[in-house]
Design a protein around this motif. Structure first.
Motif, short mmCIF file in Angstrom:
data_model
loop_
_atom_site.label_atom_id
_atom_site.label_comp_id
_atom_site.label_asym_id
_atom_site.label_seq_id
_atom_site.Cartn_x
_atom_site.Cartn_y
_atom_site.Cartn_z
N ARG A 1 -5.93 -34.81 9.33
CA ARG A 1 -5.90 -33.39 9.71
C ARG A 1 -6.35 -33.22 11.16
NH1 ARG A 1 -8.70 -30.89 5.80
NH2 ARG A 1 -6.87 -30.12 4.75
N GLY A 2 -7.41 -33.93 11.56
CA GLY A 2 -7.90 -33.86 12.93
C GLY A 2 -6.86 -34.34 13.93
N LEU A 3 -6.16 -35.41 13.58
CA LEU A 3 -5.11 -35.92 14.46
C LEU A 3 -3.95 -34.94 14.57
CD1 LEU A 3 -5.14 -39.60 13.18
CD2 LEU A 3 -5.86 -38.81 15.46
N ALA A 4 -3.53 -34.39 13.43
CA ALA A 4 -2.43 -33.42 13.46
C ALA A 4 -2.82 -32.19 14.27
CB ALA A 4 -2.04 -33.02 12.04
N ALA A 5 -4.05 -31.71 14.09
CA ALA A 5 -4.52 -30.54 14.85
C ALA A 5 -4.64 -30.87 16.34
CB ALA A 5 -5.87 -30.07 14.30
N SER A 6 -5.07 -32.07 16.65
CA SER A 6 -5.20 -32.48 18.05
C SER A 6 -3.84 -32.48 18.74
CB SER A 6 -5.84 -33.86 18.12
OG SER A 6 -5.88 -34.33 19.45
N GLY A 7 -2.86 -33.13 18.14
CA GLY A 7 -1.51 -33.17 18.72
C GLY A 7 -0.90 -31.78 18.79
N GLY B 1 1.36 -38.93 7.80
CA GLY B 1 0.63 -40.16 7.50
C GLY B 1 -0.16 -40.61 8.72
N ALA B 2 -1.33 -41.15 8.48
CA ALA B 2 -2.29 -41.44 9.54
C ALA B 2 -1.73 -42.30 10.67
CB ALA B 2 -3.53 -42.10 8.95
N ALA B 3 -0.93 -43.32 10.37
CA ALA B 3 -0.42 -44.20 11.44
C ALA B 3 0.50 -43.43 12.37
CB ALA B 3 0.29 -45.40 10.84
N GLU B 4 1.45 -42.70 11.82
CA GLU B 4 2.40 -41.95 12.65
C GLU B 4 1.72 -40.82 13.40
OE1 GLU B 4 6.00 -40.61 10.76
OE2 GLU B 4 6.01 -42.35 9.45
#
Length: 186
Positions: A13-19, A91-94
Motif C-alpha cells: 500500500r505504501g509503495l502504491a501510494a508513493s508512486g 503485487g509488491a515486486a511490480e
C-alpha cells in the motif's frame, strides 16, 4: 532515513501510494484535473476490492489517453511514462519497481522545472540523502515523497488522507510552476 531506504522498507500500500502521489503531483503536465486520480487513491483504502486498482487504472488511462506529441517536452514525457508504467497488479515486486521509477521521474521533472539550478549531477544523490545545494522545488518534492512514505508506514490505510493532502499541495505548486513557465514561453 533516506528516500531509497523508505521505499525499500515500504509495504504494498505504501509503495502504491508513493508512486500514485508522484504521478498525482505531475498531473498538471498531463492536462488532467485535480480529481483525475481520486478513484485510484480510493482503491488503496482498506475496504477496496482486489480488482479496484486495475479497473480504476484503466479508467484513468482512458481519460488521459492521448498520443504523445512529437514536440512534447521531456517533463511531459516522463509524466506520461509514469502513468503508462503503472502495474495493473499491485503485487509488491511490480509496485516496488514502479514506485521507485516514479520517485526518480518526479524528482527529475521538478529539477527540470525549477528555475534554480540543483548542484547534484543526478537525482540519485538526493534520494540517498545528499541534500547540499538542492534547488527549492526539488527539495520540496523530496520532502513530499518522504512524508508520504512515512505517513503510510506509520498509519497504514489511515495515512492515505494525509498523504493525499501532501500530494494535493505539491500538485498546486507544480501547477503554478507550469503556468508560469507557459506564460514565459507565450
Amino acid at each position: 532515513m533516506s528516500l531509497v531506504e523508505l521505499i525499500a522498507q515500504a509495504d504494498e500500500r505504501g509503495l502504491a501510494a508513493s508512486g500514485l502521489a508522484c504521478l498525482d503531483r505531475c498531473v498538471p503536465l498531463l492536462g488532467g484535473d485535480d480529481e483525475l486520480l481520486r478513484p485510484l487513491w480510493a482503491s488503496l483504502a482498506a475496504e477496496a476490492g482486489p480488482d479496484d486498482w486495475a479497473d480504476r487504472l484503466e479508467q484513468v488511462r482512458g481519460k488521459l489517453d492521448g498520443a504523445a506529441d512529437a514536440a512534447e517536452d521531456e517533463a511531459v514525457t516522463l509524466a506520461r511514462r509514469m502513468l503508462a508504467a503503472a502495474p495493473a497488479d499491485r503485487g509488491a515486486a511490480e509496485i516496488r519497481v514502479w514506485a521507485d521509477a516514479c520517485s526518480v521521474a518526479s524528482l527529475r521533472i521538478h529539477r527540470m522545472l525549477d528555475p534554480v539550478d540543483d548542484d547534484a549531477s543526478s537525482v540519485d544523490a538526493r534520494r540517498e540523502g545528499r541534500t547540499d545545494g538542492m534547488s527549492p522545488l526539488v527539495a520540496a518534492e523530496l520532502r513530499r515523497q518522504v512524508t508520504v512514505l512515512e505517513l503510510l508506514a506509520g498509519h497504514g490505510a489511515g495515512g492515505l488522507r494525509p498523504a493525499l493532502e501532501v500530494s494535493t499541495e505539491g500538485r498546486r505548486v507544480l501547477r503554478a510552476v507550469v503556468s508560469r513557465r507557459a506564460r514565459g514561453r507565450g
